[in-house]
Motif scaffolding. Structure first.
Motif, PDB file in Angstrom:
ATOM      1  N   ALA A 181      26.193  44.831  30.358  1.00  0.00           N
ATOM      2  CA  ALA A 181      27.156  45.836  30.823  1.00  0.00           C
ATOM      3  C   ALA A 181      28.458  45.150  31.203  1.00  0.00           C
ATOM      4  O   ALA A 181      28.454  44.025  31.696  1.00  0.00           O
ATOM      5  N   VAL A 182      29.557  45.851  30.940  1.00  0.00           N
ATOM      6  CA  VAL A 182      30.857  45.407  31.440  1.00  0.00           C
ATOM      7  C   VAL A 182      31.410  46.534  32.301  1.00  0.00           C
ATOM      8  O   VAL A 182      31.399  47.704  31.902  1.00  0.00           O
ATOM      9  N   VAL A 183      31.838  46.181  33.501  1.00  0.00           N
ATOM     10  CA  VAL A 183      32.438  47.155  34.418  1.00  0.00           C
ATOM     11  C   VAL A 183      33.943  46.923  34.431  1.00  0.00           C
ATOM     12  O   VAL A 183      34.406  45.806  34.691  1.00  0.00           O
ATOM     13  N   LEU A 184      34.691  47.969  34.128  1.00  0.00           N
ATOM     14  CA  LEU A 184      36.154  47.890  34.180  1.00  0.00           C
ATOM     15  C   LEU A 184      36.605  48.357  35.554  1.00  0.00           C
ATOM     16  O   LEU A 184      36.346  49.492  35.937  1.00  0.00           O
ATOM     17  N   GLY A 185      37.270  47.470  36.278  1.00  0.00           N
ATOM     18  CA  GLY A 185      37.737  47.830  37.617  1.00  0.00           C
ATOM     19  C   GLY A 185      36.805  47.267  38.669  1.00  0.00           C
ATOM     20  O   GLY A 185      35.591  47.179  38.458  1.00  0.00           O
ATOM     21  N   ALA A 186      37.374  46.869  39.801  1.00  0.00           N
ATOM     22  CA  ALA A 186      36.587  46.201  40.845  1.00  0.00           C
ATOM     23  C   ALA A 186      36.798  46.848  42.204  1.00  0.00           C
ATOM     24  O   ALA A 186      36.618  46.222  43.240  1.00  0.00           O
ATOM     25  N   SER A 208      38.542  43.021  35.203  1.00  0.00           N
ATOM     26  CA  SER A 208      39.529  43.746  35.990  1.00  0.00           C
ATOM     27  C   SER A 208      40.857  42.994  35.957  1.00  0.00           C
ATOM     28  O   SER A 208      40.918  41.852  35.510  1.00  0.00           O
ATOM     29  N   ARG A 209      41.895  43.641  36.452  1.00  0.00           N
ATOM     30  CA  ARG A 209      43.234  43.117  36.217  1.00  0.00           C
ATOM     31  C   ARG A 209      43.555  41.820  36.974  1.00  0.00           C
ATOM     32  O   ARG A 209      43.898  40.814  36.367  1.00  0.00           O
ATOM     33  N   SER A 210      43.421  41.871  38.302  1.00  0.00           N
ATOM     34  CA  SER A 210      43.930  40.755  39.110  1.00  0.00           C
ATOM     35  C   SER A 210      43.216  39.439  38.810  1.00  0.00           C
ATOM     36  O   SER A 210      41.984  39.388  38.792  1.00  0.00           O
ATOM     37  N   PRO A 211      43.983  38.371  38.599  1.00  0.00           N
ATOM     38  CA  PRO A 211      43.358  37.053  38.408  1.00  0.00           C
ATOM     39  C   PRO A 211      42.661  36.593  39.691  1.00  0.00           C
ATOM     40  O   PRO A 211      43.016  37.014  40.782  1.00  0.00           O
ATOM     41  N   LYS A 212      41.675  35.741  39.491  1.00  0.00           N
ATOM     42  CA  LYS A 212      40.999  35.124  40.641  1.00  0.00           C
ATOM     43  C   LYS A 212      41.920  34.078  41.252  1.00  0.00           C
ATOM     44  O   LYS A 212      42.746  33.540  40.546  1.00  0.00           O
ATOM     45  N   ALA A 218      35.413  37.981  44.440  1.00  0.00           N
ATOM     46  CA  ALA A 218      34.419  37.288  45.269  1.00  0.00           C
ATOM     47  C   ALA A 218      33.233  38.205  45.571  1.00  0.00           C
ATOM     48  O   ALA A 218      32.076  37.764  45.539  1.00  0.00           O
ATOM     49  N   ALA A 219      33.511  39.488  45.818  1.00  0.00           N
ATOM     50  CA  ALA A 219      32.426  40.433  46.121  1.00  0.00           C
ATOM     51  C   ALA A 219      31.516  40.606  44.915  1.00  0.00           C
ATOM     52  O   ALA A 219      30.288  40.628  45.042  1.00  0.00           O
ATOM     53  N   ALA A 220      32.103  40.718  43.728  1.00  0.00           N
ATOM     54  CA  ALA A 220      31.303  40.898  42.509  1.00  0.00           C
ATOM     55  C   ALA A 220      30.469  39.645  42.232  1.00  0.00           C
ATOM     56  O   ALA A 220      29.281  39.728  41.912  1.00  0.00           O
ATOM     57  N   GLU A 221      31.096  38.487  42.356  1.00  0.00           N
ATOM     58  CA  GLU A 221      30.388  37.251  42.026  1.00  0.00           C
ATOM     59  C   GLU A 221      29.296  36.944  43.059  1.00  0.00           C
ATOM     60  O   GLU A 221      28.288  36.326  42.721  1.00  0.00           O
ATOM     61  N   SER A 230      41.574  40.628  33.134  1.00  0.00           N
ATOM     62  CA  SER A 230      42.152  41.106  31.873  1.00  0.00           C
ATOM     63  C   SER A 230      43.577  40.592  31.699  1.00  0.00           C
ATOM     64  O   SER A 230      44.142  40.683  30.610  1.00  0.00           O
ATOM     65  N   LYS A 231      44.152  40.044  32.758  1.00  0.00           N
ATOM     66  CA  LYS A 231      45.481  39.434  32.614  1.00  0.00           C
ATOM     67  C   LYS A 231      45.371  38.069  31.956  1.00  0.00           C
ATOM     68  O   LYS A 231      46.320  37.574  31.362  1.00  0.00           O
ATOM     69  N   GLU A 232      44.200  37.465  32.116  1.00  0.00           N
ATOM     70  CA  GLU A 232      44.026  36.103  31.607  1.00  0.00           C
ATOM     71  C   GLU A 232      43.223  36.042  30.314  1.00  0.00           C
ATOM     72  O   GLU A 232      43.367  35.086  29.549  1.00  0.00           O
ATOM     73  N   LEU A 233      42.352  37.038  30.103  1.00  0.00           N
ATOM     74  CA  LEU A 233      41.463  36.989  28.942  1.00  0.00           C
ATOM     75  C   LEU A 233      41.565  38.279  28.133  1.00  0.00           C
ATOM     76  O   LEU A 233      41.472  39.375  28.697  1.00  0.00           O
TER      77      LEU A 233
END
Ligand SMILES: [Zn+2]
Ligand SMILES: [Zn+2]
Length: 363
Positions: A181-186, A208-212, A218-221, A230-233
């Protein structure tokens, strides 16, 4: 009693002294509000883009994501008593005899659009010291979930969606392995979707948009879902790293990103749309190529809103499971708690800006 209300005519949002509600039927309960979560719907309401006052009222008491404590029960109420924690549902059925959804206990699928929603559409919400509700629309909350049960309502979005996905995938003549699964948005809906997907065995990645680094990543990981920006990849790189998703779970309300990522959905995959875009984005769509892809790959596009009785029960069960599996994972989604007086700042992010889920607390 204290309540937060929007006055659409005067374009004002303020704390008011509202009349205290009373039990009007033996099947009702009176509830003291503990916490009310705020979300994008509330943001639209305080900006007067959305929300309708009850007939005859010049204001709408806001708040639809609520945790409260029962303080009075009607004579015919069974299974609830004073002191129980409860979460109320949001949508109430339309009055039409011809609406099959509402007449079958599923106003979440209402076909007439004449349903009401507490805190949103033609019914006062829960951002008040007290509210009264029929026992049929409240769910008892185990005491150990007190700190996180305000997340029940936003989690029901995922519960309904994944219940539908499971039913949809029963079309496959074999039992599919639980896939990717891929979730768009965090935001909160995305984060709770991540947990619900992981719980069902999906290998889940957040895109999601914002780079780490950032707190949403952090919450997702922390619960085991890699976060890619999505800004980087590009989506092609997303697929190289995470594989083509069998379920694409859109929780950002971002049309462009949704259509872009849809291109890499796996054969027989399902795209679930939960986000309501708040603005129009310039978008060029290769319509023929997209339709060809959906047809040749047996793909399903599923829009979903609101949730049913059973989804609230499942959400409460899942909150317990999530807590056991990821200690602190739910708690960190609640960024800040605010007094009712700071409602607008909490909703628009002016106070404790950013973050994931902001909550109004009544003491
Ligand atoms: Zn909400
Ligand atoms: Zn209906």
């Amino acid at each position: 009693m204290k309540a937060v209300a929007v006055f659409p005519q005067q374009r004002e949002v303020r704390v008011i002294d509202a009349p205290e509600p009373r039990l009007q039927s033996p099947t009702q309960v009176k509830v003291r509000t503990r916490e009310v979560g705020v979300c994008g719907t509330d943001r639209d309401i305080v900006q007067f883009l959305y929300g309708t006052s009850p007939p005859g009222s010049e204001y709408l008491i806001v708040g639809h994501e609520c945790l409260g404590e029962v303080v009075e029960v009607g004579g015919a109420v069974q299974g609830l008593q004073k002191g129980d924690l409860v979460v109320p549902r949001v949508r109430r059925p339309c009055p039409h005899a011809t609406c099959p959804a509402c007449r079958h206990g599923h106003p979440d699928f209402c076909v007439t659009g004449d349903y009401t929603e507490r805190g949103i559409k033609e019914a006062h919400g829960f951002c008040a010291e007290l509210f009264v509700e029929d026992v049929a629309y409240v769910h008892r909350v185990p005491a150990e979930l007190r700190e996180v049960a305000v997340l029940t309502e936003p989690l029901t979005i995922a519960e309904k969606a994944l219940r539908e996905v499971r039913r949809i995938q029963e079309r496959l003549p074999w039992k599919p392995e639980t896939g990717r699964a891929v979730v768009l948005g965090a935001g909160p809906v995305g984060q709770l979707g991540v947990m619900a997907l992981l719980r069902r065995g999906y290998v889940t990645t957040v895109y999601s948009r914002s780079p780490k680094p950032n707190e949403k990543a952090a919450a997702a990981e922390a619960v085991g879902a890699p976060y890619l920006s999505s800004k980087e990849l590009s989506v092609e790189e997303l697929v190289r790293r995470a594989g083509a998703p069998d379920v694409l779970y859109e929780a950002a309300g971002a049309a462009k990103a949704a259509f872009e990522t849809l291109k890499v959905l796996a054969p027989n995959g399902v795209v679930v749309l939960t986000g309501v875009p708040s603005h129009e984005e310039a978008l060029s769509l290769e319509g023929a190529a997209l339709l060809k892809q959906l047809v040749l790959k047996n793909q399903v596009v599923l829009g979903t809103v609101n949730a049913a009785d059973s989804d609230f029960d499942m959400a409460l069960d899942d909150l317990g499971r999530f807590r056991a599996r990821w200690p602190g994972g739910l708690e960190r989604l609640i960024t800040a708690r605010h007094p009712p007086e700071d409602y607008c700042d909490a909703v628009t992010g002016r106070k404790g800006g950013g973050g994931i889920k902001h909550v109004i607390t009544f003491t």
